[in-house]
Design a protein around this motif. Structure first.
Motif, PDB file in Angstrom:
ATOM      1  N   GLY A   2       0.537  -1.231   0.202  1.00 21.25           N
ATOM      2  CA  GLY A   2      -0.067  -0.292  -0.183  1.00 21.25           C
ATOM      3  C   GLY A   2       0.701   1.335   0.201  1.00 21.25           C
ATOM      4  N   HIS A   3       1.993   1.433   0.722  1.00 23.24           N
ATOM      5  CA  HIS A   3       2.832   2.071   1.039  1.00 23.24           C
ATOM      6  C   HIS A   3       3.036   2.959  -0.476  1.00 23.24           C
ATOM      7  CE1 HIS A   3       5.499   5.222   2.952  1.00 23.24           C
ATOM      8  NE2 HIS A   3       6.578   4.520   1.919  1.00 23.24           N
ATOM      9  N   LEU A   4       3.944   1.477  -0.892  1.00 26.25           N
ATOM     10  CA  LEU A   4       4.422   1.927  -2.210  1.00 26.25           C
ATOM     11  C   LEU A   4       3.465   2.173  -3.749  1.00 26.25           C
ATOM     12  CD1 LEU A   4       7.094  -1.533  -2.435  1.00 26.25           C
ATOM     13  CD2 LEU A   4       7.798   0.906  -2.115  1.00 26.25           C
ATOM     14  N   LEU A   5       2.194   1.775  -3.906  1.00 27.68           N
ATOM     15  CA  LEU A   5       1.740   2.207  -4.743  1.00 27.68           C
ATOM     16  C   LEU A   5       0.501   3.089  -4.859  1.00 27.68           C
ATOM     17  CD1 LEU A   5      -0.428  -1.036  -5.114  1.00 27.68           C
ATOM     18  CD2 LEU A   5       1.048  -0.742  -6.643  1.00 27.68           C
ATOM     19  N   GLY A   6       0.958   4.073  -3.357  1.00 29.97           N
ATOM     20  CA  GLY A   6       0.383   5.365  -3.208  1.00 29.97           C
ATOM     21  C   GLY A   6       0.772   5.932  -3.698  1.00 29.97           C
ATOM     22  N   GLY A   7       2.200   5.935  -3.919  1.00 31.80           N
ATOM     23  CA  GLY A   7       3.043   6.524  -4.650  1.00 31.80           C
ATOM     24  C   GLY A   7       4.130   7.634  -3.343  1.00 31.80           C
ATOM     25  N   PRO A   8       4.806   8.690  -3.662  1.00 34.40           N
ATOM     26  CA  PRO A   8       5.986   8.778  -3.434  1.00 34.40           C
ATOM     27  C   PRO A   8       5.701  10.717  -1.838  1.00 34.40           C
ATOM     28  CG  PRO A   8       6.147   9.918  -5.373  1.00 34.40           C
ATOM     29  CD  PRO A   8       4.999   8.719  -5.438  1.00 34.40           C
ATOM     30  N   ASP A   9       4.376  10.316  -1.988  1.00 41.77           N
ATOM     31  CA  ASP A   9       3.493  11.833  -1.620  1.00 41.77           C
ATOM     32  C   ASP A   9       3.134  11.176  -0.431  1.00 41.77           C
ATOM     33  OD1 ASP A   9       1.971  14.069  -0.307  1.00 41.77           O
ATOM     34  OD2 ASP A   9       1.785  14.594  -1.808  1.00 41.77           O
ATOM     35  N   PHE A  66      -3.419   2.029   5.041  1.00 46.61           N
ATOM     36  CA  PHE A  66      -3.582   1.639   6.652  1.00 46.61           C
ATOM     37  C   PHE A  66      -4.865   1.487   5.583  1.00 46.61           C
ATOM     38  CE2 PHE A  66      -0.980   4.016   9.365  1.00 46.61           C
ATOM     39  CZ  PHE A  66      -1.458   3.517  10.580  1.00 46.61           C
ATOM     40  N   ALA A  67      -5.286   1.192   4.245  1.00 50.25           N
ATOM     41  CA  ALA A  67      -6.741   1.040   3.488  1.00 50.25           C
ATOM     42  C   ALA A  67      -5.668  -0.633   3.544  1.00 50.25           C
ATOM     43  CB  ALA A  67      -7.021   1.505   2.626  1.00 50.25           C
ATOM     44  N   SER A  68      -4.560  -0.914   2.919  1.00 50.72           N
ATOM     45  CA  SER A  68      -4.410  -1.939   2.497  1.00 50.72           C
ATOM     46  C   SER A  68      -3.875  -3.200   3.770  1.00 50.72           C
ATOM     47  CB  SER A  68      -3.335  -1.934   2.178  1.00 50.72           C
ATOM     48  OG  SER A  68      -3.234  -3.532   0.759  1.00 50.72           O
ATOM     49  N   ALA A  69      -3.951  -2.468   4.662  1.00 47.40           N
ATOM     50  CA  ALA A  69      -3.869  -3.310   6.281  1.00 47.40           C
ATOM     51  C   ALA A  69      -4.087  -3.971   6.721  1.00 47.40           C
ATOM     52  CB  ALA A  69      -1.962  -3.216   6.219  1.00 47.40           C
ATOM     53  N   CYS A  70      -5.535  -2.874   6.429  1.00 43.09           N
ATOM     54  CA  CYS A  70      -6.598  -3.095   8.245  1.00 43.09           C
ATOM     55  C   CYS A  70      -7.994  -3.153   7.017  1.00 43.09           C
ATOM     56  CB  CYS A  70      -6.595  -1.351   9.019  1.00 43.09           C
ATOM     57  SG  CYS A  70      -5.301  -1.545   9.162  1.00 43.09           S
ATOM     58  N   ARG A  71      -8.586  -3.938   8.146  1.00 47.15           N
ATOM     59  CA  ARG A  71      -9.831  -4.762   7.874  1.00 47.15           C
ATOM     60  C   ARG A  71     -11.081  -5.103   9.021  1.00 47.15           C
ATOM     61  NH1 ARG A  71      -7.709  -3.960   3.750  1.00 47.15           N
ATOM     62  NH2 ARG A  71      -7.923  -5.585   1.707  1.00 47.15           N
ATOM     63  N   HIS A  72     -12.281  -4.343   9.136  1.00 48.63           N
ATOM     64  CA  HIS A  72     -13.289  -4.559  10.227  1.00 48.63           C
ATOM     65  C   HIS A  72     -13.112  -5.819  10.676  1.00 48.63           C
ATOM     66  CE1 HIS A  72     -15.839  -3.790  12.632  1.00 48.63           C
ATOM     67  NE2 HIS A  72     -15.672  -2.547  12.989  1.00 48.63           N
ATOM     68  N   PRO A  73     -12.855  -6.116  11.684  1.00 45.09           N
ATOM     69  CA  PRO A  73     -13.088  -7.579  11.881  1.00 45.09           C
ATOM     70  C   PRO A  73     -14.748  -8.381  11.420  1.00 45.09           C
ATOM     71  CG  PRO A  73     -12.181  -6.789  13.634  1.00 45.09           C
ATOM     72  CD  PRO A  73     -12.415  -5.695  12.715  1.00 45.09           C
ATOM     73  N   ALA A  74     -15.861  -7.151  11.715  1.00 43.63           N
ATOM     74  CA  ALA A  74     -17.145  -7.431  11.457  1.00 43.63           C
ATOM     75  C   ALA A  74     -17.637  -8.452  10.319  1.00 43.63           C
ATOM     76  CB  ALA A  74     -17.579  -6.445  12.182  1.00 43.63           C
TER      77      ALA A  74
END
Length: 285
Positions: free
Chosen positions: A215-222, A231-239
């Motif tokens: 996610g960090h790499l695909l998010g780009g240099p900014d 965070f979107a790539s690694a985190c999931r809601h357990p529900a």
């Protein structure tokens, strides 16, 4: 009510509160902002909807994991809804508007993404991790899209009401997920304890670290974008993961693995945020 049932109910309530809060604070301009950056949006969706599930399935096929751990890992990976994304991304230097817009896009895509992921995983890997995607999809329509649309409608047509309930909803957002996580940890403590001495922890750590890195790499240099995508790539809601797992594998007890994932993700997220802050301080010096 058992502790396990209380944990599931707590997560469902936390999911509803989180999504309703997103709807109250989100604006159509947030979605428009994300759509005006099609390359960034495409890379974000690639990280969340393709890279993370692929990494999870590769781990499941490469490592000898318990069935309930494999189920938990894959169902978490294909649950495209990161909890508290704008707030977590903001702490790491991410842009709130982009985080809100991405959450809305992922919420809208949750049901079709789940159906496609189920079909692709079954065709490629020869195992049906989701045997009834549309039944789970109906549940997600109720638990995800309904509060999102309700929150956005209140914010659009009844702004005074949105302002009145916005404060309590925001406070509930901060506490709903941690409280649900504590309830799950209590309910799943025996199962999670059994997993600590196995390869499960290593697999969870590889998955979370890999998802953050992709996610960090695909998010780009900014950093204001890379932090959000990470965070979107690694985190999931357990529900959502518990809902998918219980609908498709009613005899499997995946609570311990889901609880362990929550602990690992929280710890890695803290380390990642501190790394970004140190990096920014070093660049500013």
């Amino acid at each position: 009510m058992t502790v396990a049932e209380a944990a599931k109910l707590a997560f469902q309530m936390s999911l509803f509160v989180v999504i309703l809060g997103y709807g109250l604070t989100a604006q159509f301009a947030d979605v428009r902002y994300v759509l005006q950056h099609p390359g960034l949006l495409a890379r974000s969706l690639l990280a969340v909807l393709v890279a993370a599930p692929a990494l999870a399935v590769l781990l499941v096929n490469a490592v000898d994991l318990r069935p309930q751990v494999a189920i938990a890992l894959v169902t978490l990976a294909i649950s495209p809804l990161p909890p508290l994304l704008p707030r977590r991304g903001e702490k790491a230097g991410g842009q709130v508007q982009f985080g809100l817009g991405l959450v809305i896009v992922l919420a809208v895509l949750a049901v079709p993404a789940l159906a496609v992921a189920a079909r692709v995983l079954g065709d490629v890997f020869g195992r049906q991790y989701v045997t009834s995607p549309w039944s789970v999809g109906r549940l997600m329509l109720i638990s995800v899209l309904s509060p999102l649309i309700a929150g956005m409608a209140i914010g659009k047509f009844w702004p005074a009401m949105a302002q009145r309930i916005g404060g309590p909803i925001e406070r509930a957002q901060r506490w709903a997920l941690p409280v649900a996580m504590v309830v799950l940890l209590v309910a799943a403590a025996p199962q999670m304890w059994k997993l600590l001495g196995e390869v499960t922890v290593v697999a969870m750590l590889i998955f979370v670290l890999g998802a953050f890195a992709v996610g960090h790499l695909l998010g780009g240099p900014d950093r204001q974008f890379s932090a959000v995508v990470a965070f979107a790539s690694a985190c999931r809601h357990p529900a959502t993961a518990l809902t998918i797992a219980s609908a498709n594998f009613p005899n499997a007890d995946e609570r311990g693995a889901v609880a362990l994932y929550g602990v690992v993700t929280a710890l890695v997220g803290v380390v990642y945020t501190r790394w970004l802050r140190r990096r920014r301080a070093a660049q500013s010096a």
